[in-house]
Design a protein around this motif. Structure first.
Motif, mmCIF file in Angstrom:
data_model
loop_
_atom_site.group_PDB
_atom_site.id
_atom_site.type_symbol
_atom_site.label_atom_id
_atom_site.label_comp_id
_atom_site.label_asym_id
_atom_site.label_seq_id
_atom_site.Cartn_x
_atom_site.Cartn_y
_atom_site.Cartn_z
ATOM 1 N N PRO B 44 0.829 -1.218 0.000
ATOM 2 C CA PRO B 44 0.000 0.000 0.000
ATOM 3 C C PRO B 44 0.859 1.261 0.000
ATOM 4 C CG PRO B 44 0.061 -0.964 2.191
ATOM 5 C CD PRO B 44 0.806 -1.913 1.291
ATOM 6 N N ASN B 45 0.258 2.378 -0.327
ATOM 7 C CA ASN B 45 0.971 3.650 -0.248
ATOM 8 C C ASN B 45 1.399 3.914 1.176
ATOM 9 O OD1 ASN B 45 0.873 4.505 -2.915
ATOM 10 N ND2 ASN B 45 -1.229 5.241 -2.687
ATOM 11 N N GLY B 46 2.533 4.527 1.314
ATOM 12 C CA GLY B 46 2.987 4.848 2.662
ATOM 13 C C GLY B 46 3.710 3.705 3.346
ATOM 14 N N ARG B 49 8.049 1.956 0.371
ATOM 15 C CA ARG B 49 8.754 1.372 -0.774
ATOM 16 C C ARG B 49 9.644 2.414 -1.454
ATOM 17 N NH1 ARG B 49 4.235 -0.813 -4.382
ATOM 18 N NH2 ARG B 49 3.332 1.220 -3.858
ATOM 19 N N THR B 50 9.093 3.612 -1.640
ATOM 20 C CA THR B 50 9.896 4.667 -2.246
ATOM 21 C C THR B 50 11.090 4.990 -1.366
ATOM 22 O OG1 THR B 50 8.000 5.648 -3.379
ATOM 23 C CG2 THR B 50 9.879 7.080 -2.975
ATOM 24 N N GLN B 91 10.075 8.510 -9.016
ATOM 25 C CA GLN B 91 8.670 8.709 -9.385
ATOM 26 C C GLN B 91 8.495 9.970 -10.208
ATOM 27 O OE1 GLN B 91 5.411 8.861 -6.647
ATOM 28 N NE2 GLN B 91 6.196 7.082 -5.543
ATOM 29 N N ASP B 168 10.832 3.392 -9.666
ATOM 30 C CA ASP B 168 9.721 3.708 -8.774
ATOM 31 C C ASP B 168 8.461 3.997 -9.596
ATOM 32 O OD1 ASP B 168 8.166 4.379 -6.622
ATOM 33 O OD2 ASP B 168 9.666 5.690 -5.708
ATOM 34 N N GLU B 169 7.561 3.037 -9.609
ATOM 35 C CA GLU B 169 6.285 3.132 -10.339
ATOM 36 C C GLU B 169 6.492 3.571 -11.782
ATOM 37 O OE1 GLU B 169 2.857 4.522 -8.426
ATOM 38 O OE2 GLU B 169 3.648 4.221 -6.405
ATOM 39 N N ARG B 172 3.223 4.282 -13.881
ATOM 40 C CA ARG B 172 2.195 5.220 -13.416
ATOM 41 C C ARG B 172 1.843 6.231 -14.491
ATOM 42 N NH1 ARG B 172 1.878 9.326 -8.390
ATOM 43 N NH2 ARG B 172 1.723 7.442 -7.157
ATOM 44 N N HIS B 202 2.356 -0.702 -8.681
ATOM 45 C CA HIS B 202 1.002 -0.961 -8.196
ATOM 46 C C HIS B 202 0.283 -1.984 -9.067
ATOM 47 C CE1 HIS B 202 0.175 1.527 -4.793
ATOM 48 N NE2 HIS B 202 0.691 2.585 -5.358
#
Lengths: 285, 231, 363
Positions: B44-46, B49-50, B91, B168-169, B172, B202
């Protein structure tokens, strides 16, 4: 008569352009508007004067001074600016450069006193218009060489990358610290050029560059603070405008001449904040 | 590449802890990515991972251990880590807007150790993977579309011939067709070059298709691991 | 408990001082008080709200010259309105605020260093006016300042007043006025900073976009703080005029604005206490060097040509101090005092910063 005024304006404009370029260089690399740029240029000019008065030929003293200024710029970045970079608010950054301004000004007064001095002209026998043109030519050659380095070499490529996005440059393996030091060095060198070019017309004294700084701000604002080309174009424009306004507009006397660049600054900031050549929002995010 | 794992090869992370100011974000992360594999970070976000990627590339200070082929990563400046062979595509993307596409790629080559092999052959290689960039070689990167800028950022990272690629993503905001193309390209690069990769994503189904192993991250810790075939 | 003891001690010292110090030091102290008032105002604008102003000296000039013009009787070529001096003083402060209000639309539109450059224009404008509007300003000679007269009590050397065997001249009388004005100014500013306006101002400084999103009327605050800061500047100008009994245009130039910026940085950005400490440091430094300059190499006696004048030497020192403070002491001198306080828990200091001095974070 008009032609001579134009040449004089361009000559002065070349000096403003150089200092404006110095301002733009430090702004593009470190995001700081360096209020001390003029004072560093003034210091370099005193060094040049000292060298010439001690017997060094003018055309040797000039490159020596520029090289010394480069070194001073690198030192300033390493010792002062680098320590600042993390976590300092914008006001603090600017006030630091103001502190440097005061410090350098007082230092110059300490060493050389506030006495007015004449600075030898590189072309003592030419009429003032021609001398101005030659000065502009020298400036143009140096700035042109600088532009070539920036556009065509690997070093220049890396400098432009750091100016665009320092963090991504870091992630691409660029030694950003060295580039920043180089940027400040180049800015100081260009500033020194400005001081030395303008010194024959102004008298050499510790506050000689204060007015020039205001003109340089106007030039950089007019051209767009993130555009080197804009700074140069702006400098020439401001120089010509100032000279012509002083001659042809009666009410613009000697002490009101300084109002010309200030009016330019305020007008540009209100009407088109990014200047003529700059790219959109000029505020720090 | 397949084969018995060499001791010390690949990415090894033990007990990684990191915080932003007073807030602890990573609470002791352990993971291993053998050389040449693609690992995907899900969660999940937060979850941090970043932050994990940033810790590996040096953007965030962290404690614990992280090594790439036995070389320590922590405690070094980001540009030093980049020169050690770690490329991080963030990102935000990170293209140099005023520079042309070609200039962007040439900056990417700066991370390579001396002597830098000819950039020319590398450009051809990259255009093989990202043909859309060839047509826009002389355009300022800022004028490219968002998706194209993303591809450019990844291409620039690859110019460095990294041993470890962090993304990173990457998908997106990309149109589905571009996203699919990107993933096939990532798979091809890994197959041809053997680049170890860690990808935060994601899009779970697409990610699991290319991944050799996946990690589930929650609240700053790895809570589940899967090597292809088993959770 | 000990905090109150220290406060009482400071108050007692303040009352006793004029009986013992000579004119030179009284004047220096008054000068520092006026600088403190000005610094508190600039701090509200630059330290607390993050709006860089290099034009503060302009508003000091407006305050000083407006007071003189309003209070003086017309004589010869110099005009004046001859108003009662307390009224003149109040009007001078109001006029400074109005001048700030006139400039505030420009101030509201500009950010960061650009605002600094634009406020620089005010200085040059002010200098031009001061030198050329002869009938009002007296040109480069300046003007004599009418002494303040409050309820029949005149703040000058005449009529003679002797208190406890000590002759109370203008400086002694002004001492208490200065202290009262400074105290009021400081308390008001602290009240502003501790309340909602203060928090709004800090938010504008640190996260302007967020402030707007949170519903803070950013433009109005920036304009309002600019006006308030100008009024403080005007008040400082009035005090200055009363202390020196003469206004001189040279004084209100760019270097004065830089002095004020140095004060708030050296003292500690964002707090009233910091502004006061910084003002005392920067304004007393040249006085100390003037007085004791003979003992130091390089510092010339006033009027002589060798070495550097005390004012220059002071500038050298505080320019270096600004850089040193920024690099090594981000909280300024006040921050230093606070960290000392933490290390010596028994020591309580009467100066307290407002809750959020500048946190110095770049977003």
């Amino acid at each position: 008569m008009f032609g001579q005024q134009l040449l004089e304006g361009l000559g002065a404009g070349a000096g403003y352009a150089a200092l404006a370029l110095a301002l733009v260089l430090t702004y593009r690399f470190t995001g700081i508007v360096n209020f001390a740029q003029g004072e560093l240029a003034m210091l370099a000019t005193y060094v040049a004067w000292q060298l010439v008065v001690s017997g060094m030929p003018y055309w040797v003293a000039l490159p020596v001074t520029v090289a010394l200024a480069f070194a001073a710029g690198v030192l300033t970045e390493r010792l002062v600016i680098r320590r600042l970079e993390s976590g300092a608010g914008e006001v603090t950054l600017v006030v630091t450069t103001i502190g440097l301004y005061v410090l350098v000004n007082a230092l110059a007064t300490l060493v050389w006193t506030a006495a007015l001095r004449a600075f030898p002209s590189p072309f003592p026998d030419s009429p003032p218009g021609l001398a101005a043109l030659a000065a502009a030519g020298v400036a143009g050659a140096v700035l042109g060489a600088l532009a070539l380095v920036v556009r065509r070499t690997g070093l220049g490529l890396v400098m432009r990358a750091v100016a665009a996005d320092a963090r991504s440059a870091r992630l691409s393996g660029v030694r950003v610290g060295r580039v920043l030091a180089l940027g400040w060095g180049a800015a100081a060198a260009v500033g020194a050029l400005s001081g030395v070019l303008l010194a024959p017309t102004l008298f050499l004294e510790p506050s000689m560059m204060t007015g020039v700084l205001v003109y340089a701000f106007a030039a950089a604002t007019l051209g767009g603070f993130d555009s080197a080309l804009g700074a140069v174009a702006g400098g020439l424009a401001v120089g010509v405008t100032e000279t012509l306004a002083g001659t042809y507009l009666g009410f613009v006397g000697a002490d009101l001449k300084i109002a010309v660049p200030l009016v330019i600054v305020v007008a540009v900031l209100l009407l088109r904040p990014q200047g003529l050549f700059g790219s959109a929002p000029v505020e720090r995010a | 590449m397949t084969g018995p794992p060499v001791a010390g090869a690949g990415l090894e992370v033990r007990g990684l802890r990191a915080e932003y100011g007073a807030a602890r974000v990573l609470h002791g992360v352990d993971l291993t990515v053998p050389e040449g594999e693609i690992a995907v970070l899900l969660g999940p976000n937060g979850a941090g991972r970043t932050t994990l990627l940033r810790a590996l590339s040096g953007l965030v200070r962290a404690r614990g251990t992280a090594t790439l082929d036995g070389t320590r990563l922590l405690g070094r400046a980001p540009d030093e880590i980049a020169r050690l062979g770690v490329a991080h595509v963030t990102q935000e993307g990170g293209t140099f807007g005023p520079l042309t596409v070609e200039e962007n790629l040439r900056v990417g080559a700066r991370a390579r150790p001396w002597p830098r092999r000819g950039a020319g052959e590398d450009l051809d290689r990259l255009f093989g993977w990202f043909p859309v960039l060839r047509a826009q070689l002389s355009q300022p990167a800022g004028t490219l579309s968002g998706g194209e800028q993303r591809l450019l950022a990844i291409a620039r990272a690859l110019m460095a011939r990294p041993r470890l690629l962090l993304m990173d993503e990457p998908m997106r905001g990309l149109a589905p067709r571009t996203a699919g193309l990107l993933f096939r390209t990532i798979h091809a690069i890994n197959r041809d070059e053997g680049t170890t990769m860690v990808i935060v994503e994601h899009n779970v189904p697409a990610a699991l298709e290319v991944a050799h192993r996946s990690f589930l991250m929650e609240a700053g810790r790895i809570t589940a691991r899967r090597v292809r075939g088993r959770w | 408990m000990s905090r109150h003891l220290i406060r009482a001690g400071v108050l007692a010292a303040f009352v006793v001082v004029p009986f013992y110090l000579e004119g030179f030091w009284l004047q220096a102290g008054l000068f520092a008080m006026s600088a403190a008032v000005g610094a508190i105002g600039l701090n509200l604008l630059t330290g607390a709200t993050g709006q860089l102003s290099m034009g503060h000296a302009f508003f000091l000039a407006v305050g000083a010259y407006a007071y003189v013009y309003f209070a003086a009787e017309p004589t010869g070529s110099l005009g004046g309105l001859g108003l009662p001096t307390p009224l003149a003083a109040v009007l001078a402060v109001v006029l400074s605020g109005a001048a700030g209000g006139l400039f505030s639309p420009i101030a509201g539109r500009l950010k960061g260093a650009y605002l600094g450059i634009a406020t620089l224009a005010l200085i040059f404008l002010g200098q031009h006016l001061l030198f050329n509007a002869g009938p009002v300003t007296g040109g480069f000679n300046g003007r004599a300042v009418p002494p303040l007269e409050l309820f029949g009590f005149v703040f000058s050397d005449a009529p003679e007043l002797v208190v406890m065997d000590v002759p109370f001249g203008a400086l002694e009388r002004l001492w208490f006025l200065g202290g009262a004005v400074l105290l009021a100014a400081a308390l008001f500013a602290r009240g502003v900073l501790r309340g909602r306006p203060g928090r709004a101002m800090n938010t504008i400084r640190d996260h302007e976009i967020a402030a707007g999103v949170m519903g803070v009327p950013v433009a109005r605050y920036r304009a309002g703080v600019f006006v308030l800061s100008s009024m403080y500047g005007g008040l400082a100008g009035v005090l200055l005029a009363l202390v020196f009994q003469r206004t001189v245009p040279d004084y209100f130039g760019m270097l004065l604005s830089l002095d004020y910026l140095a004060m708030i940085v050296i003292g500690g950005l964002g707090s009233v206490g910091g502004a006061v400490i910084g003002a005392v440091f920067v304004s007393l430094l040249p006085q100390l060097l003037t007085r004791y300059g003979d003992a130091l190499p390089l510092v010339a006696a006033p009027g002589s040509g060798d070495g550097v004048s005390p004012a220059e030497a002071a500038r050298l020192l505080y320019g270096a101090a600004v850089v040193a403070v920024v690099l090594f002491l981000p909280g300024g001198l006040l921050g230093l005092l606070h960290s000392l306080r933490r290390r010596l828990p028994g020591l309580r200091l009467p100066l307290s910063a407002n809750p959020t001095p500048s946190p110095e974070t770049r977003s």
